[in-house]
Design a protein around this motif. Structure first.
Motif, PDB file in Angstrom:
ATOM      1  N   SER A  91       0.927  -1.214   0.042  1.00 22.92           N
ATOM      2  CA  SER A  91       0.094  -0.038  -0.016  1.00 22.92           C
ATOM      3  C   SER A  91       0.865   1.398   0.016  1.00 22.92           C
ATOM      4  O   SER A  91       1.767   1.287   0.699  1.00 22.92           O
ATOM      5  CB  SER A  91      -1.008   0.133   1.239  1.00 22.92           C
ATOM      6  OG  SER A  91      -0.309   0.014   2.565  1.00 22.92           O
TER       7      SER A  91
ATOM      8  N   ALA B  90      -3.461   5.422   2.377  1.00 27.19           N
ATOM      9  CA  ALA B  90      -4.703   5.173   2.647  1.00 27.19           C
ATOM     10  C   ALA B  90      -5.416   6.462   3.302  1.00 27.19           C
ATOM     11  O   ALA B  90      -4.875   7.184   3.992  1.00 27.19           O
ATOM     12  CB  ALA B  90      -4.954   4.343   3.825  1.00 27.19           C
ATOM     13  N   THR B  91      -6.506   6.840   2.536  1.00 34.74           N
ATOM     14  CA  THR B  91      -7.271   8.229   2.748  1.00 34.74           C
ATOM     15  C   THR B  91      -8.309   7.941   3.358  1.00 34.74           C
ATOM     16  O   THR B  91      -9.554   7.417   2.801  1.00 34.74           O
ATOM     17  CB  THR B  91      -7.177   8.918   1.691  1.00 34.74           C
ATOM     18  OG1 THR B  91      -5.849   9.056   1.252  1.00 34.74           O
ATOM     19  CG2 THR B  91      -7.474  10.510   2.010  1.00 34.74           C
TER      20      THR B  91
ATOM     21  N   LEU C 137     -12.078   9.254   3.834  1.00 36.10           N
ATOM     22  CA  LEU C 137     -12.879  10.558   3.604  1.00 36.10           C
ATOM     23  C   LEU C 137     -13.819  10.615   4.221  1.00 36.10           C
ATOM     24  O   LEU C 137     -14.361   9.679   4.810  1.00 36.10           O
ATOM     25  CB  LEU C 137     -13.220  10.450   1.999  1.00 36.10           C
ATOM     26  CG  LEU C 137     -11.764  10.230   0.993  1.00 36.10           C
ATOM     27  CD1 LEU C 137     -12.362   9.803  -0.337  1.00 36.10           C
ATOM     28  CD2 LEU C 137     -10.912  11.413   1.026  1.00 36.10           C
TER      29      LEU C 137
ATOM     30  N   SER D 172     -16.072   7.492   2.581  1.00 32.82           N
ATOM     31  CA  SER D 172     -15.505   6.388   2.105  1.00 32.82           C
ATOM     32  C   SER D 172     -13.978   6.468   2.625  1.00 32.82           C
ATOM     33  O   SER D 172     -13.548   7.283   3.086  1.00 32.82           O
ATOM     34  CB  SER D 172     -15.487   6.288   0.477  1.00 32.82           C
ATOM     35  OG  SER D 172     -14.760   7.372   0.253  1.00 32.82           O
TER      36      SER D 172
ATOM     37  N   ARG E 168     -10.307   5.640   0.885  1.00 25.80           N
ATOM     38  CA  ARG E 168      -9.452   5.431  -0.456  1.00 25.80           C
ATOM     39  C   ARG E 168      -8.032   4.737  -0.059  1.00 25.80           C
ATOM     40  O   ARG E 168      -7.412   5.124   0.568  1.00 25.80           O
ATOM     41  CB  ARG E 168      -9.488   6.488  -1.265  1.00 25.80           C
ATOM     42  CG  ARG E 168      -8.699   6.424  -2.521  1.00 25.80           C
ATOM     43  CD  ARG E 168      -8.586   7.692  -3.272  1.00 25.80           C
ATOM     44  NE  ARG E 168     -10.052   8.160  -3.578  1.00 25.80           N
ATOM     45  CZ  ARG E 168     -10.224   9.439  -3.527  1.00 25.80           C
ATOM     46  NH1 ARG E 168      -9.460  10.436  -3.244  1.00 25.80           N
ATOM     47  NH2 ARG E 168     -11.542  10.077  -3.769  1.00 25.80           N
TER      48      ARG E 168
ATOM     49  N   GLN F 270      -4.772   3.488  -2.179  1.00 25.24           N
ATOM     50  CA  GLN F 270      -4.056   3.043  -3.200  1.00 25.24           C
ATOM     51  C   GLN F 270      -2.749   2.166  -3.058  1.00 25.24           C
ATOM     52  O   GLN F 270      -2.073   2.215  -1.899  1.00 25.24           O
ATOM     53  CB  GLN F 270      -3.212   4.569  -3.620  1.00 25.24           C
ATOM     54  CG  GLN F 270      -4.266   5.600  -3.893  1.00 25.24           C
ATOM     55  CD  GLN F 270      -3.786   6.810  -4.504  1.00 25.24           C
ATOM     56  OE1 GLN F 270      -2.696   7.508  -3.942  1.00 25.24           O
ATOM     57  NE2 GLN F 270      -4.209   7.496  -5.547  1.00 25.24           N
TER      58      GLN F 270
ATOM     59  N   THR G  14      -6.162   1.783  -7.221  1.00 24.75           N
ATOM     60  CA  THR G  14      -7.015   2.639  -6.387  1.00 24.75           C
ATOM     61  C   THR G  14      -8.342   1.862  -5.720  1.00 24.75           C
ATOM     62  O   THR G  14      -9.190   1.516  -6.718  1.00 24.75           O
ATOM     63  CB  THR G  14      -7.430   4.023  -6.767  1.00 24.75           C
ATOM     64  OG1 THR G  14      -6.286   4.750  -7.206  1.00 24.75           O
ATOM     65  CG2 THR G  14      -8.115   4.891  -5.529  1.00 24.75           C
ATOM     66  N   LEU G  15      -8.542   1.617  -4.624  1.00 22.80           N
ATOM     67  CA  LEU G  15      -9.723   1.186  -4.165  1.00 22.80           C
ATOM     68  C   LEU G  15     -10.358   2.146  -3.198  1.00 22.80           C
ATOM     69  O   LEU G  15      -9.948   2.834  -2.369  1.00 22.80           O
ATOM     70  CB  LEU G  15      -9.411  -0.251  -3.242  1.00 22.80           C
ATOM     71  CG  LEU G  15      -8.291  -1.239  -3.973  1.00 22.80           C
ATOM     72  CD1 LEU G  15      -8.193  -2.340  -2.706  1.00 22.80           C
ATOM     73  CD2 LEU G  15      -9.234  -1.952  -4.894  1.00 22.80           C
ATOM     74  N   GLU G  16     -11.807   2.166  -3.478  1.00 26.77           N
ATOM     75  CA  GLU G  16     -12.521   3.173  -2.804  1.00 26.77           C
ATOM     76  C   GLU G  16     -13.626   2.349  -2.112  1.00 26.77           C
ATOM     77  O   GLU G  16     -14.497   1.625  -2.912  1.00 26.77           O
ATOM     78  CB  GLU G  16     -12.893   4.252  -3.624  1.00 26.77           C
ATOM     79  CG  GLU G  16     -13.545   5.331  -2.856  1.00 26.77           C
ATOM     80  CD  GLU G  16     -13.576   6.750  -3.389  1.00 26.77           C
ATOM     81  OE1 GLU G  16     -14.478   7.481  -2.877  1.00 26.77           O
ATOM     82  OE2 GLU G  16     -12.787   7.091  -4.094  1.00 26.77           O
TER      83      GLU G  16
END
Length: 168
Positions: A6, A9-10, A12, A15, A17, A19, A49-51
């Motif tokens: 990875s 990681a964000t 939001l 959600s 996100r 990367q 990118t996984l959301e």
């Protein structure tokens, strides 16, 4: 493994996100060939990118991350450590009283170094209905169930417990 692949990681508002570096994922997932060399990696610059839809919920001073379950409309739950710990402690203390190892709550407090008042609050958790205990362990309860709610509704009447704790 996840930390090795990875990039970022964000969290939001609605959600999460994540990367991932595609070349690192491929290197981890693909088996080395007969020569012992890593598989060829096509492009090291590609990002995956996984959301994931998720929400943050503040509950009694604790911040919880709610991720929807497979249906998308039901939040995925995990057991709440404080609930499982209280129930297991209560069962252990009652067992030790029944076997004669401890005479009363005061003896438990002296032996464990835990406040006697706390012990008296936790002991009723030993008498929570078995199906409610199972639901708590499996995380199959409402997301707002916490230790204070459990202690306030730990009646000896199992029907009342089910109505207050499990079927909320």
């Amino acid at each position: 493994m996840l930390t090795a692949v990875s990039l970022r990681a964000t969290v939001l508002r609605q959600s999460i996100r994540i990367q991932l570096e595609q070349h690192a994922v491929r290197a981890r997932l693909l088996v080395r060939n007969e020569t012992g060399k890593d598989p060829e990696i096509v492009n090291k610059d590609d990002l995956i990118t996984l959301e994931i839809p998720a929400t943050l919920k503040r509950q009694r001073g604790e911040l919880r991350l709610i991720i929807p379950g497979p249906q998308g409309n039901e939040p995925r739950r995990e057991s709440v450590h404080a609930l499982v710990k209280a129930i297991s402690r209560a069962h252990e203390w009652v067992r030790r009283i029944e076997t004669g190892e401890f005479k009363d709550q005061r003896a438990i407090a002296v032996a464990t170094g835990i406040n006697e008042r706390y012990i008296s609050h936790i002991l009723p958790c030993a008498f929570v209905a078995p199906d409610v205990v199972e639901a708590i362990i499996e995380g199959d309860h409402t997301s707002d169930l916490d230790l204070a709610c459990l202690l306030n509704n730990a009646s000896l009447n199992w029907r009342y417990q089910r109505r207050c704790l499990h079927d909320r």
